[in-house]
Design an enzyme around this catalytic site. Sequence first.
Site, PDB file in Angstrom:
ATOM      1  N   SER A  46       0.826  -1.222   0.000  1.00 11.64           N
ATOM      2  CA  SER A  46       0.000   0.000   0.000  1.00 11.64           C
ATOM      3  C   SER A  46       0.856   1.267   0.000  1.00 11.64           C
ATOM      4  O   SER A  46       1.887   1.338   0.690  1.00 11.64           O
ATOM      5  CB  SER A  46      -0.884   0.041   1.246  1.00 11.64           C
ATOM      6  OG  SER A  46      -1.813  -1.002   1.241  1.00 11.64           O
TER       7      SER A  46
ATOM      8  N   TYR B 266      -9.810   4.352 -16.537  1.00 15.01           N
ATOM      9  CA  TYR B 266      -9.870   4.951 -15.200  1.00 15.01           C
ATOM     10  C   TYR B 266     -11.305   5.435 -14.927  1.00 15.01           C
ATOM     11  O   TYR B 266     -11.777   5.443 -13.792  1.00 15.01           O
ATOM     12  CB  TYR B 266      -8.844   6.082 -15.060  1.00 15.01           C
ATOM     13  CG  TYR B 266      -8.452   6.356 -13.620  1.00 15.01           C
ATOM     14  CD1 TYR B 266      -7.885   5.356 -12.834  1.00 15.01           C
ATOM     15  CD2 TYR B 266      -8.641   7.608 -13.046  1.00 15.01           C
ATOM     16  CE1 TYR B 266      -7.525   5.603 -11.514  1.00 15.01           C
ATOM     17  CE2 TYR B 266      -8.283   7.864 -11.737  1.00 15.01           C
ATOM     18  CZ  TYR B 266      -7.727   6.850 -10.967  1.00 15.01           C
ATOM     19  OH  TYR B 266      -7.373   7.106  -9.657  1.00 15.01           O
TER      20      TYR B 266
ATOM     21  N   LYS C 127     -11.679  11.361  -8.638  1.00 18.89           N
ATOM     22  CA  LYS C 127     -10.425  12.063  -8.319  1.00 18.89           C
ATOM     23  C   LYS C 127     -10.542  13.560  -8.639  1.00 18.89           C
ATOM     24  O   LYS C 127      -9.959  14.392  -7.943  1.00 18.89           O
ATOM     25  CB  LYS C 127      -9.244  11.452  -9.076  1.00 18.89           C
ATOM     26  CG  LYS C 127      -8.850  10.043  -8.611  1.00 18.89           C
ATOM     27  CD  LYS C 127      -8.472   9.966  -7.149  1.00 18.89           C
ATOM     28  CE  LYS C 127      -7.815   8.637  -6.804  1.00 18.89           C
ATOM     29  NZ  LYS C 127      -7.699   8.432  -5.349  1.00 18.89           N
TER      30      LYS C 127
ATOM     31  N   ILE D 240       1.504   2.419  -9.483  1.00 24.76           N
ATOM     32  CA  ILE D 240       2.288   1.558  -8.592  1.00 24.76           C
ATOM     33  C   ILE D 240       1.482   0.281  -8.371  1.00 24.76           C
ATOM     34  O   ILE D 240       0.271   0.345  -8.119  1.00 24.76           O
ATOM     35  CB  ILE D 240       2.529   2.268  -7.235  1.00 24.76           C
ATOM     36  CG1 ILE D 240       3.338   3.553  -7.429  1.00 24.76           C
ATOM     37  CG2 ILE D 240       3.236   1.335  -6.256  1.00 24.76           C
ATOM     38  CD1 ILE D 240       3.556   4.359  -6.153  1.00 24.76           C
TER      39      ILE D 240
ATOM     40  N   THR E 170      -0.231  -2.153  -6.526  1.00 22.81           N
ATOM     41  CA  THR E 170      -0.774  -2.362  -5.173  1.00 22.81           C
ATOM     42  C   THR E 170      -1.991  -3.277  -5.292  1.00 22.81           C
ATOM     43  O   THR E 170      -2.370  -3.658  -6.402  1.00 22.81           O
ATOM     44  CB  THR E 170      -1.226  -1.023  -4.546  1.00 22.81           C
ATOM     45  OG1 THR E 170      -2.286  -0.482  -5.343  1.00 22.81           O
ATOM     46  CG2 THR E 170      -0.097  -0.018  -4.438  1.00 22.81           C
TER      47      THR E 170
HETATM   48  P1  NDP Z   1      -4.441  -0.211  -1.581  1.00 21.42           P
HETATM   49  O1  NDP Z   1      -5.372  -1.232  -2.151  1.00 21.42           O
HETATM   50  O2  NDP Z   1      -3.244  -0.674  -0.879  1.00 21.42           O
HETATM   51  O3  NDP Z   1      -5.249   0.806  -0.660  1.00 21.42           O
HETATM   52  C1  NDP Z   1      -6.590   1.179  -0.863  1.00 21.42           C
HETATM   53  C2  NDP Z   1      -7.175   1.371   0.501  1.00 21.42           C
HETATM   54  O4  NDP Z   1      -8.506   1.918   0.455  1.00 21.42           O
HETATM   55  C3  NDP Z   1      -7.292   0.048   1.243  1.00 21.42           C
HETATM   56  O5  NDP Z   1      -6.546   0.104   2.450  1.00 21.42           O
HETATM   57  C4  NDP Z   1      -8.776  -0.050   1.520  1.00 21.42           C
HETATM   58  O6  NDP Z   1      -9.048  -0.648   2.762  1.00 21.42           O
HETATM   59  C5  NDP Z   1      -9.172   1.399   1.568  1.00 21.42           C
HETATM   60  N1  NDP Z   1     -10.634   1.527   1.554  1.00 21.42           N
HETATM   61  C6  NDP Z   1     -11.503   1.162   0.583  1.00 21.42           C
HETATM   62  N2  NDP Z   1     -12.759   1.374   0.992  1.00 21.42           N
HETATM   63  C7  NDP Z   1     -12.683   1.883   2.254  1.00 21.42           C
HETATM   64  C8  NDP Z   1     -13.639   2.307   3.206  1.00 21.42           C
HETATM   65  N3  NDP Z   1     -14.962   2.278   2.964  1.00 21.42           N
HETATM   66  N4  NDP Z   1     -13.207   2.786   4.413  1.00 21.42           N
HETATM   67  C9  NDP Z   1     -11.896   2.832   4.697  1.00 21.42           C
HETATM   68  N5  NDP Z   1     -10.930   2.440   3.831  1.00 21.42           N
HETATM   69  C10 NDP Z   1     -11.326   1.975   2.616  1.00 21.42           C
HETATM   70  O7  NDP Z   1      -4.059   0.689  -2.860  1.00 21.42           O
HETATM   71  P2  NDP Z   1      -3.179   1.979  -3.108  1.00 21.42           P
HETATM   72  O8  NDP Z   1      -2.151   2.114  -2.072  1.00 21.42           O
HETATM   73  O9  NDP Z   1      -2.793   1.911  -4.521  1.00 21.42           O
HETATM   74  O10 NDP Z   1      -4.265   3.151  -2.968  1.00 21.42           O
HETATM   75  C11 NDP Z   1      -4.166   4.234  -2.065  1.00 21.42           C
HETATM   76  C12 NDP Z   1      -4.572   5.526  -2.777  1.00 21.42           C
HETATM   77  O11 NDP Z   1      -3.612   5.814  -3.790  1.00 21.42           O
HETATM   78  C13 NDP Z   1      -5.924   5.492  -3.467  1.00 21.42           C
HETATM   79  O12 NDP Z   1      -6.571   6.731  -3.265  1.00 21.42           O
HETATM   80  C14 NDP Z   1      -5.544   5.352  -4.928  1.00 21.42           C
HETATM   81  O13 NDP Z   1      -6.555   5.859  -5.780  1.00 21.42           O
HETATM   82  C15 NDP Z   1      -4.297   6.202  -4.955  1.00 21.42           C
HETATM   83  N6  NDP Z   1      -3.421   6.035  -6.121  1.00 21.42           N
HETATM   84  C16 NDP Z   1      -2.916   4.798  -6.432  1.00 21.42           C
HETATM   85  C17 NDP Z   1      -2.097   4.626  -7.535  1.00 21.42           C
HETATM   86  C18 NDP Z   1      -1.555   3.290  -7.912  1.00 21.42           C
HETATM   87  O14 NDP Z   1      -1.067   3.137  -9.035  1.00 21.42           O
HETATM   88  N7  NDP Z   1      -1.589   2.300  -7.042  1.00 21.42           N
HETATM   89  C19 NDP Z   1      -1.757   5.791  -8.398  1.00 21.42           C
HETATM   90  C20 NDP Z   1      -2.307   7.041  -7.946  1.00 21.42           C
HETATM   91  C21 NDP Z   1      -3.123   7.143  -6.861  1.00 21.42           C
HETATM   92  P3  NDP Z   1      -9.700  -2.131   2.769  1.00 21.42           P
HETATM   93  O15 NDP Z   1      -8.724  -3.006   2.126  1.00 21.42           O
HETATM   94  O16 NDP Z   1      -9.868  -2.300   4.236  1.00 21.42           O
HETATM   95  O17 NDP Z   1     -11.010  -2.025   2.066  1.00 21.42           O
HETATM   96  C1  N5H Z   2      -5.861   3.771 -15.626  1.00 18.71           C
HETATM   97  C2  N5H Z   2      -5.687   2.915 -14.622  1.00 18.71           C
HETATM   98  C3  N5H Z   2      -6.077   1.479 -14.685  1.00 18.71           C
HETATM   99  C4  N5H Z   2      -7.587   1.210 -14.548  1.00 18.71           C
HETATM  100  C5  N5H Z   2      -8.225   1.691 -13.295  1.00 18.71           C
HETATM  101  C6  N5H Z   2      -7.902   1.384 -12.023  1.00 18.71           C
HETATM  102  C7  N5H Z   2      -8.476   2.059 -10.874  1.00 18.71           C
HETATM  103  C8  N5H Z   2      -8.110   1.826  -9.651  1.00 18.71           C
HETATM  104  C9  N5H Z   2      -8.604   2.556  -8.427  1.00 18.71           C
HETATM  105  C10 N5H Z   2      -9.611   1.851  -7.554  1.00 18.71           C
HETATM  106  C11 N5H Z   2      -9.405   2.396  -6.153  1.00 18.71           C
HETATM  107  C12 N5H Z   2      -9.473   0.346  -7.579  1.00 18.71           C
HETATM  108  C13 N5H Z   2     -10.606  -0.402  -6.938  1.00 18.71           C
HETATM  109  O1  N5H Z   2     -11.518   0.171  -6.367  1.00 18.71           O
HETATM  110  C14 N5H Z   2     -10.520  -1.897  -7.024  1.00 18.71           C
HETATM  111  C15 N5H Z   2     -11.772  -2.593  -6.494  1.00 18.71           C
HETATM  112  O2  N5H Z   2     -12.813  -2.572  -7.432  1.00 18.71           O
HETATM  113  C16 N5H Z   2     -11.448  -4.088  -6.213  1.00 18.71           C
HETATM  114  N1  N5H Z   2     -10.360  -4.251  -5.242  1.00 18.71           N
HETATM  115  C17 N5H Z   2     -10.585  -4.362  -3.906  1.00 18.71           C
HETATM  116  O3  N5H Z   2     -11.700  -4.296  -3.413  1.00 18.71           O
HETATM  117  C18 N5H Z   2      -9.350  -4.486  -3.014  1.00 18.71           C
HETATM  118  C19 N5H Z   2      -9.440  -5.806  -2.269  1.00 18.71           C
HETATM  119  C20 N5H Z   2      -9.302  -3.280  -2.068  1.00 18.71           C
HETATM  120  C21 N5H Z   2      -8.124  -3.317  -1.116  1.00 18.71           C
HETATM  121  O4  N5H Z   2      -9.158  -2.123  -2.890  1.00 18.71           O
HETATM  122  C22 N5H Z   2      -9.778  -0.964  -2.504  1.00 18.71           C
HETATM  123  N2  N5H Z   2      -9.531   0.091  -3.288  1.00 18.71           N
HETATM  124  O5  N5H Z   2     -10.483  -0.911  -1.517  1.00 18.71           O
HETATM  125  C23 N5H Z   2      -5.101   3.391 -13.310  1.00 18.71           C
HETATM  126  C24 N5H Z   2      -3.795   2.734 -12.877  1.00 18.71           C
HETATM  127  C25 N5H Z   2      -2.752   2.860 -13.953  1.00 18.71           C
HETATM  128  C26 N5H Z   2      -3.272   3.452 -11.603  1.00 18.71           C
HETATM  129  C27 N5H Z   2      -4.105   3.212 -10.358  1.00 18.71           C
HETATM  130  C28 N5H Z   2      -4.226   1.826  -9.847  1.00 18.71           C
HETATM  131  C29 N5H Z   2      -4.699   4.303  -9.790  1.00 18.71           C
HETATM  132  C30 N5H Z   2      -5.460   4.314  -8.507  1.00 18.71           C
HETATM  133  O6  N5H Z   2      -6.156   5.335  -8.252  1.00 18.71           O
HETATM  134  O7  N5H Z   2      -5.373   3.400  -7.694  1.00 18.71           O
END
Ligand code: NDP
Ligand code: N5H
Length: 259
Positions: A22, A160, A167, A196, A198
């Site tokens: 994360s 996205y 966002k 990244i 994750t």
């Molecule tokens: P992770 O999956 O590690 O983190 C997402 C987090 O959101 C999880 O800990 C999840 O908790 C939490 N979450 C979802 N629903 C709820 C809820 N109802 N209440 C509390 N927590 C909740 O992914 P990332 O580290 O990638 O994501 C963190 C942030 O970074 C996000 O805002 C994402 O959009 C942003 N981001 C990510 C990028 C990437 O490429 N990974 C790029 C740019 C931005 P739980 O598992 O308990 O549901």
């Molecule tokens: C252009 C892109 C690729 C396509 C879009 C990806 C979007 C990702 C963001 C959201 C937060 C992902 C998400 O909600 C996944 C869920 O439907 C299913 N996953 C889960 O429920 C897991 C178990 C939990 C931990 O996840 C969450 N969020 O609660 C974007 C990428 C290139 C970059 C990226 C990945 C951006 C981003 O905002 O995270």
Amino acid sequence: MNDMISLQGKTFVVMGVANFRSIAWGIAQSLHSAGANLIFTYANERLEKGVRELADSLENPNNLLVQCDVTSDEDLAKCFASIKEQVGTIHGVAHCIAFANKEDLKGDFVDTSRDGYLLSQNISAYSLVGVAREAKPLMVEGGSIVTLTYLGGERVMQNYNLMGVSKAALEASVRYLANDLGKYNIRVNSISAGPIRTLSAKGVGDFNTILKEIEEKAPLRRNVTQEEVGDSALFLFSDLARGITGENIHVDSGYHIMG
Ligand code: NDP
Ligand code: N5H
């Protein structure tokens, strides 16, 4: 120990650690390296154990854990009441939370359902407003709130979709919150991270292709890491960033400047 920035004696709430990949965990490690005290929030009991193990793995673990599902006003109020009771004053919050249903992250944005739209806005954008409101009374010495966004909030990026709209709302919320909270010396900024791998990114088709495009086109010709986002957050949390609020800093190898 970070020899450039010290946050010794300061306390930060880190929301959104799901596992060691994360971005929130990268931020926690950077804050820890600067000597900060940490409070982790997790969405539900299912994740408590994993977050506890990570928190305990930090050297000198006197870190607190509090449950908080950000869709619940009651959870938000209880979470910050519990933090107030346990530590009193906090100096910042890292908001690293987003969600959209899988079916809303592919195909055409025009097909997004009302329920899917509201759910994503609720978790990914409104939650920052709720968190800021509840955290404000605890930041009596001033503070810094940092949230995470992605370039898809500024431009159309394939797949996205709904998350881009969430966002955009999040980034606008940063500006309005910054204006409201500036008078209390509370700053509000976002970091726009490059892609990244994750848990959230899991299941994203073509993630490798997206990473490869950054390696080819971004000025730095490489992808960014959780640690790099963590260190930029550390800067925003520190006094070095005391003049910055309402800003969106791209930590993306410079990709966003490319046409
Ligand atoms: P992770 O999956 O590690 O983190 C997402 C987090 O959101 C999880 O800990 C999840 O908790 C939490 N979450 C979802 N629903 C709820 C809820 N109802 N209440 C509390 N927590 C909740 O992914 P990332 O580290 O990638 O994501 C963190 C942030 O970074 C996000 O805002 C994402 O959009 C942003 N981001 C990510 C990028 C990437 O490429 N990974 C790029 C740019 C931005 P739980 O598992 O308990 O549901
Ligand atoms: C252009 C892109 C690729 C396509 C879009 C990806 C979007 C990702 C963001 C959201 C937060 C992902 C998400 O909600 C996944 C869920 O439907 C299913 N996953 C889960 O429920 C897991 C178990 C939990 C931990 O996840 C969450 N969020 O609660 C974007 C990428 C290139 C970059 C990226 C990945 C951006 C981003 O905002 O995270």
